[in-house]
Design a protein around this motif. Structure first.
Motif, PDB file in Angstrom:
ATOM      1  N   ALA A 104       2.782  -0.394 -10.119  1.00  0.00           N
ATOM      2  CA  ALA A 104       2.064   1.034 -10.027  1.00  0.00           C
ATOM      3  C   ALA A 104       2.617   1.910 -10.897  1.00  0.00           C
ATOM      4  O   ALA A 104       1.632   2.837 -11.425  1.00  0.00           O
ATOM      5  CB  ALA A 104       2.530   1.279  -8.614  1.00  0.00           C
TER       6      ALA A 104
ATOM      7  N   ASP B 115       0.974  -1.077  -0.064  1.00  0.00           N
ATOM      8  CA  ASP B 115       0.039  -0.113  -0.187  1.00  0.00           C
ATOM      9  C   ASP B 115       1.015   1.301  -0.078  1.00  0.00           C
ATOM     10  O   ASP B 115       0.651   2.168  -0.627  1.00  0.00           O
ATOM     11  CB  ASP B 115      -1.062  -0.064   1.127  1.00  0.00           C
ATOM     12  CG  ASP B 115      -2.083  -1.181   1.128  1.00  0.00           C
ATOM     13  OD1 ASP B 115      -2.349  -1.532  -0.158  1.00  0.00           O
ATOM     14  OD2 ASP B 115      -2.729  -1.379   2.226  1.00  0.00           O
TER      15      ASP B 115
ATOM     16  N   GLU C 298       1.441   7.263  -6.812  1.00  0.00           N
ATOM     17  CA  GLU C 298       0.301   8.402  -6.904  1.00  0.00           C
ATOM     18  C   GLU C 298       1.008   9.719  -6.371  1.00  0.00           C
ATOM     19  O   GLU C 298       0.632  10.570  -7.295  1.00  0.00           O
ATOM     20  CB  GLU C 298      -0.883   7.985  -6.324  1.00  0.00           C
ATOM     21  CG  GLU C 298      -1.637   6.754  -6.532  1.00  0.00           C
ATOM     22  CD  GLU C 298      -1.787   6.761  -8.216  1.00  0.00           C
ATOM     23  OE1 GLU C 298      -2.318   7.816  -8.899  1.00  0.00           O
ATOM     24  OE2 GLU C 298      -1.482   5.935  -8.915  1.00  0.00           O
TER      25      GLU C 298
ATOM     26  N   LYS D  77       2.073   1.779  -3.686  1.00  0.00           N
ATOM     27  CA  LYS D  77       1.029   2.527  -4.371  1.00  0.00           C
ATOM     28  C   LYS D  77       0.665   4.054  -4.273  1.00  0.00           C
ATOM     29  O   LYS D  77       0.640   4.698  -5.253  1.00  0.00           O
ATOM     30  CB  LYS D  77      -0.310   1.813  -4.002  1.00  0.00           C
ATOM     31  CG  LYS D  77      -0.436   0.329  -4.804  1.00  0.00           C
ATOM     32  CD  LYS D  77      -1.669  -0.465  -4.734  1.00  0.00           C
ATOM     33  CE  LYS D  77      -1.657  -1.837  -4.922  1.00  0.00           C
ATOM     34  NZ  LYS D  77      -2.785  -2.672  -4.453  1.00  0.00           N
ATOM     35  N   THR D  78       0.494   4.152  -2.999  1.00  0.00           N
ATOM     36  CA  THR D  78       0.291   5.637  -2.484  1.00  0.00           C
ATOM     37  C   THR D  78       1.449   6.495  -2.958  1.00  0.00           C
ATOM     38  O   THR D  78       1.551   7.665  -3.270  1.00  0.00           O
ATOM     39  CB  THR D  78       0.103   5.453  -0.968  1.00  0.00           C
ATOM     40  OG1 THR D  78      -0.797   4.826  -0.416  1.00  0.00           O
ATOM     41  CG2 THR D  78       0.215   6.984  -0.380  1.00  0.00           C
TER      42      THR D  78
END
Length: 186
Positions: free
Chosen positions: A122, A66, A73, A69-70
């Protein structure tokens, strides 16, 4: 106004081969997103990179999917694009075969292999938005030959050879793995 200068995401960018490669690619015109868990070293690296290009540091625990992914972004929002990813973060230390624990095994495979896959995954969607990109999975010759000392590291570094050969290209461009014989020396 969006900057069209290409952006390179560097996992493990605060030290070692990844740091050295960041400077080389900054000199070739890339903006650099330096990812690392070491905030002090990451900030120092970015401070030095900013002399050559636009660079930013992003703290990321690569053992947490996680977090990957964060962070990706955040990078896409900060720079407006992602064109390439260099997956070079890794750990290594000598552990005798009879002393390897399941925890050791899981940590090596998570940081040296699993994180490479999920970092590339990602970034791939963002690269497709700009017409494709480059994915570089760092490996090691210890993934292809045994030295009798680095069982965990060697096992984790053997897999990127196979993973990269099977990775689908982003928008028709080729994916790459840096052969151990071409690695820069730090």
């Amino acid at each position: 106004m969006q900057n069209d200068k290409k952006v390179l995401v560097v996992a493990g960018g605060a030290s070692g081969i990844a740091r050295t490669t960041s400077f080389e690619l900054a000199n070739r015109g890339y903006r650099i997103a330096c990812i690392d868990v070491n905030v002090e070293a990451g900030n120092k690296t970015v401070e030095e990179l900013n002399a050559a290009t636009e660079a930013a540091f992003f703290k990321c625990d690569l053992s947490q999917m996680d977090s990957i992914k964060t962070t990706v972004e955040e990078i896409a929002q900060h720079f407006g694009r992602i064109d390439a990813v260099l997956c070079a973060a890794a750990i290594t230390r000598h552990i005798r075969v009879m002393d390897i624990t399941e925890e050791d095994w899981d940590r090596y495979l998570t940081l040296d292999l699993k994180a490479q896959f999920f970092m590339a995954q990602a970034c791939a969607g963002h690269m497709a938005k700009v017409g494709g990109g480059r994915i570089v999975h760092f490996s090691s010759m210890l993934g292809t030959i045994g030295d009798g000392k680095h069982i965990l590291y060697g096992a984790a570094k053997a897999a990127p050879h196979s993973m990269t050969a099977r990775w689908p290209s982003t928008s028709g461009r080729t994916t790459y793995r840096l052969p151990p014989s071409l690695r820069p020396t730090c």
